[in-house]
Write a protein that holds these residues in place. Structure first.
Motif, PDB file in Angstrom:
ATOM      1  N   ARG A   1       0.842  -1.332  -0.100  1.00  0.00           N
ATOM      2  CA  ARG A   1      -0.009  -0.127   0.134  1.00  0.00           C
ATOM      3  C   ARG A   1       0.851   1.185   0.104  1.00  0.00           C
ATOM      4  NH1 ARG A   1      -5.380   0.324   0.034  1.00  0.00           N
ATOM      5  NH2 ARG A   1      -5.483  -1.781   0.646  1.00  0.00           N
ATOM      6  N   PRO A   2       1.933   1.518   0.680  1.00  0.00           N
ATOM      7  CA  PRO A   2       2.793   2.582   0.799  1.00  0.00           C
ATOM      8  C   PRO A   2       3.275   2.850  -0.812  1.00  0.00           C
ATOM      9  CG  PRO A   2       3.245   1.317   2.605  1.00  0.00           C
ATOM     10  CD  PRO A   2       2.455   0.384   1.844  1.00  0.00           C
ATOM     11  N   LEU A   3       3.576   1.808  -1.394  1.00  0.00           N
ATOM     12  CA  LEU A   3       4.262   1.884  -2.802  1.00  0.00           C
ATOM     13  C   LEU A   3       3.104   2.566  -3.561  1.00  0.00           C
ATOM     14  CD1 LEU A   3       6.314   1.687  -5.133  1.00  0.00           C
ATOM     15  CD2 LEU A   3       5.143  -0.599  -5.349  1.00  0.00           C
ATOM     16  N   PHE A   4       2.121   2.007  -3.461  1.00  0.00           N
ATOM     17  CA  PHE A   4       0.771   2.579  -4.392  1.00  0.00           C
ATOM     18  C   PHE A   4       0.408   3.916  -4.080  1.00  0.00           C
ATOM     19  CE2 PHE A   4       0.499  -1.847  -5.560  1.00  0.00           C
ATOM     20  CZ  PHE A   4      -0.015  -1.609  -7.014  1.00  0.00           C
ATOM     21  N   HIS A   5       0.379   4.149  -2.792  1.00  0.00           N
ATOM     22  CA  HIS A   5       0.240   5.867  -2.264  1.00  0.00           C
ATOM     23  C   HIS A   5       1.116   6.681  -2.748  1.00  0.00           C
ATOM     24  CE1 HIS A   5      -3.594   5.048  -0.283  1.00  0.00           C
ATOM     25  NE2 HIS A   5      -2.988   4.007   0.499  1.00  0.00           N
ATOM     26  N   ALA A   6       2.499   6.319  -2.786  1.00  0.00           N
ATOM     27  CA  ALA A   6       3.597   6.931  -3.562  1.00  0.00           C
ATOM     28  C   ALA A   6       3.542   7.275  -4.855  1.00  0.00           C
ATOM     29  CB  ALA A   6       5.158   6.649  -3.267  1.00  0.00           C
ATOM     30  N   ILE A   7       2.955   6.265  -5.669  1.00  0.00           N
ATOM     31  CA  ILE A   7       2.842   6.439  -7.186  1.00  0.00           C
ATOM     32  C   ILE A   7       1.517   7.283  -7.301  1.00  0.00           C
ATOM     33  CG2 ILE A   7       2.105   5.195  -9.163  1.00  0.00           C
ATOM     34  CD1 ILE A   7       3.712   2.728  -7.966  1.00  0.00           C
ATOM     35  N   ALA A   8       0.599   6.938  -6.553  1.00  0.00           N
ATOM     36  CA  ALA A   8      -0.606   7.823  -7.043  1.00  0.00           C
ATOM     37  C   ALA A   8      -0.490   9.471  -6.389  1.00  0.00           C
ATOM     38  CB  ALA A   8      -1.701   7.481  -5.932  1.00  0.00           C
ATOM     39  N   LYS A   9       0.426   9.645  -5.480  1.00  0.00           N
ATOM     40  CA  LYS A   9       0.788  10.901  -5.222  1.00  0.00           C
ATOM     41  C   LYS A   9       1.609  11.758  -6.550  1.00  0.00           C
ATOM     42  CE  LYS A   9       2.878  14.136  -1.791  1.00  0.00           C
ATOM     43  NZ  LYS A   9       3.710  14.183  -0.901  1.00  0.00           N
ATOM     44  N   SER A  10       2.410  10.931  -7.114  1.00  0.00           N
ATOM     45  CA  SER A  10       3.402  11.373  -8.145  1.00  0.00           C
ATOM     46  C   SER A  10       2.454  11.498  -9.566  1.00  0.00           C
ATOM     47  CB  SER A  10       4.621  10.461  -8.100  1.00  0.00           C
ATOM     48  OG  SER A  10       5.285  11.083  -9.380  1.00  0.00           O
ATOM     49  N   LEU A  11       1.906  10.494  -9.623  1.00  0.00           N
ATOM     50  CA  LEU A  11       0.874  10.484 -10.750  1.00  0.00           C
ATOM     51  C   LEU A  11      -0.114  11.571 -10.970  1.00  0.00           C
ATOM     52  CD1 LEU A  11       0.483   6.883 -11.749  1.00  0.00           C
ATOM     53  CD2 LEU A  11       2.177   8.606 -12.883  1.00  0.00           C
ATOM     54  N   LEU A  12      -0.494  11.927  -9.706  1.00  0.00           N
ATOM     55  CA  LEU A  12      -1.718  13.095  -9.695  1.00  0.00           C
ATOM     56  C   LEU A  12      -0.922  14.287 -10.021  1.00  0.00           C
ATOM     57  CD1 LEU A  12      -3.730  11.997  -6.614  1.00  0.00           C
ATOM     58  CD2 LEU A  12      -4.660  12.213  -8.781  1.00  0.00           C
ATOM     59  N   ASP A  13       0.139  14.530  -9.819  1.00  0.00           N
ATOM     60  CA  ASP A  13       0.889  15.829 -10.398  1.00  0.00           C
ATOM     61  C   ASP A  13       1.104  15.799 -11.837  1.00  0.00           C
ATOM     62  OD1 ASP A  13       0.482  16.704  -7.675  1.00  0.00           O
ATOM     63  OD2 ASP A  13       2.598  16.105  -7.125  1.00  0.00           O
ATOM     64  N   ASN A  14       1.216  14.630 -12.346  1.00  0.00           N
ATOM     65  CA  ASN A  14       1.607  14.423 -13.776  1.00  0.00           C
ATOM     66  C   ASN A  14       0.450  13.807 -14.724  1.00  0.00           C
ATOM     67  OD1 ASN A  14       4.617  15.128 -13.500  1.00  0.00           O
ATOM     68  ND2 ASN A  14       4.366  13.875 -11.802  1.00  0.00           N
ATOM     69  N   ILE A  15      -0.729  13.718 -14.153  1.00  0.00           N
ATOM     70  CA  ILE A  15      -1.690  13.187 -14.969  1.00  0.00           C
ATOM     71  C   ILE A  15      -1.679  13.596 -16.695  1.00  0.00           C
ATOM     72  CG2 ILE A  15      -3.566  14.552 -14.522  1.00  0.00           C
ATOM     73  CD1 ILE A  15      -4.563  11.150 -13.842  1.00  0.00           C
ATOM     74  N   HIS A  16      -1.637  14.932 -16.693  1.00  0.00           N
ATOM     75  CA  HIS A  16      -1.413  15.500 -18.180  1.00  0.00           C
ATOM     76  C   HIS A  16      -0.620  14.876 -19.048  1.00  0.00           C
ATOM     77  CE1 HIS A  16       1.615  17.786 -15.724  1.00  0.00           C
ATOM     78  NE2 HIS A  16       1.952  17.925 -17.060  1.00  0.00           N
ATOM     79  N   LYS A  17       0.597  14.068 -18.431  1.00  0.00           N
ATOM     80  CA  LYS A  17       1.454  13.491 -19.359  1.00  0.00           C
ATOM     81  C   LYS A  17       1.407  12.072 -19.689  1.00  0.00           C
ATOM     82  CE  LYS A  17       5.089  16.186 -16.897  1.00  0.00           C
ATOM     83  NZ  LYS A  17       6.304  16.387 -16.308  1.00  0.00           N
ATOM     84  N   LEU A  18       0.227  11.512 -19.341  1.00  0.00           N
ATOM     85  CA  LEU A  18      -0.194  10.213 -19.525  1.00  0.00           C
ATOM     86  C   LEU A  18      -1.222  10.090 -20.675  1.00  0.00           C
ATOM     87  CD1 LEU A  18      -0.573   8.823 -15.828  1.00  0.00           C
ATOM     88  CD2 LEU A  18       1.287   8.741 -17.110  1.00  0.00           C
ATOM     89  N   THR A  19      -1.049   8.699 -21.433  1.00  0.00           N
ATOM     90  CA  THR A  19      -1.920   8.528 -22.238  1.00  0.00           C
ATOM     91  C   THR A  19      -3.324   7.975 -21.822  1.00  0.00           C
ATOM     92  OG1 THR A  19      -1.188   6.467 -22.681  1.00  0.00           O
ATOM     93  CG2 THR A  19      -0.202   8.083 -24.048  1.00  0.00           C
ATOM     94  N   ALA A  20      -4.357   8.070 -22.402  1.00  0.00           N
ATOM     95  CA  ALA A  20      -5.514   7.114 -22.296  1.00  0.00           C
ATOM     96  C   ALA A  20      -5.094   5.542 -21.655  1.00  0.00           C
ATOM     97  CB  ALA A  20      -6.564   7.324 -23.119  1.00  0.00           C
ATOM     98  N   ASN A  21      -4.387   5.266 -22.519  1.00  0.00           N
ATOM     99  CA  ASN A  21      -3.963   3.610 -22.168  1.00  0.00           C
ATOM    100  C   ASN A  21      -3.237   3.625 -20.763  1.00  0.00           C
ATOM    101  OD1 ASN A  21      -5.111   2.465 -24.541  1.00  0.00           O
ATOM    102  ND2 ASN A  21      -3.197   2.386 -25.640  1.00  0.00           N
ATOM    103  N   GLU A  22      -2.383   4.563 -20.601  1.00  0.00           N
ATOM    104  CA  GLU A  22      -1.675   4.547 -19.280  1.00  0.00           C
ATOM    105  C   GLU A  22      -2.555   4.656 -18.029  1.00  0.00           C
ATOM    106  OE1 GLU A  22       2.733   6.195 -21.215  1.00  0.00           O
ATOM    107  OE2 GLU A  22       1.146   7.380 -20.664  1.00  0.00           O
ATOM    108  N   ILE A  23      -3.610   5.686 -18.347  1.00  0.00           N
ATOM    109  CA  ILE A  23      -4.508   5.891 -17.180  1.00  0.00           C
ATOM    110  C   ILE A  23      -5.233   4.740 -16.952  1.00  0.00           C
ATOM    111  CG2 ILE A  23      -6.290   7.349 -16.763  1.00  0.00           C
ATOM    112  CD1 ILE A  23      -5.224   9.391 -18.197  1.00  0.00           C
TER     113      ILE A  23
END
Length: 131
Positions: free
Chosen positions: A93-115
């Motif tokens: 769970r700590p890993l998934f929370h760390a990933i989510a925190k980082s991805l929320l700041d960079n969601i505009h850099k992701l494709t639809a498939n990555e999301i």
């Protein structure tokens, strides 16, 4: 690191010789502090692709991701890491929370498939993250 590249190479040809991956894991654990972000990512992806279970290695790599500054891993690398941990059923769970925190700041850099891949990963491990 040579070990990460060797594991990735064998995973790309779908070669899953348990003794080899056990030995790579054992030797890597002693050098994990020397792994850079790309080495860490390659090792995680390799073990997930061949489905090799190495709880100690996967936990050590997860800790490495959690404690690295988030900008060391590209958003695409974080998507791959989330997929790998969901795919191997190594739910930290700590890993998934760390990933989510980082991805929320960079969601505009992701494709639809990555999301979609991230959504699948979080659903697979039943992990919710609310900002």
């Amino acid at each position: 690191q040579e070990k990460a590249m060797m594991a990735l190479a064998y995973s790309r040809i779908n070669y899953s010789f348990p003794y080899l991956f056990n030995e790579i894991a054992s030797r890597s654990l002693h050098q994990i502090e020397q792994f850079g972000p790309l080495d860490t990512f390659n090792m995680i992806i390799a073990y997930a692709k061949v489905g090799h279970k190495s709880e100690q290695l996967m936990q050590a790599l997860a800790e490495k991701v959690i404690h690295q500054p988030s900008h060391h891993f590209s958003p695409q690398m974080l998507v791959g890491i989330a997929w790998a941990y969901a795919n191997t059923a190594h739910h930290t769970r700590p890993l998934f929370h760390a990933i989510a925190k980082s991805l929320l700041d960079n969601i505009h850099k992701l494709t639809a498939n990555e999301i979609a891949s991230v959504a699948w990963s979080y659903a697979s491990v039943n992990c919710n993250h609310y900002g």
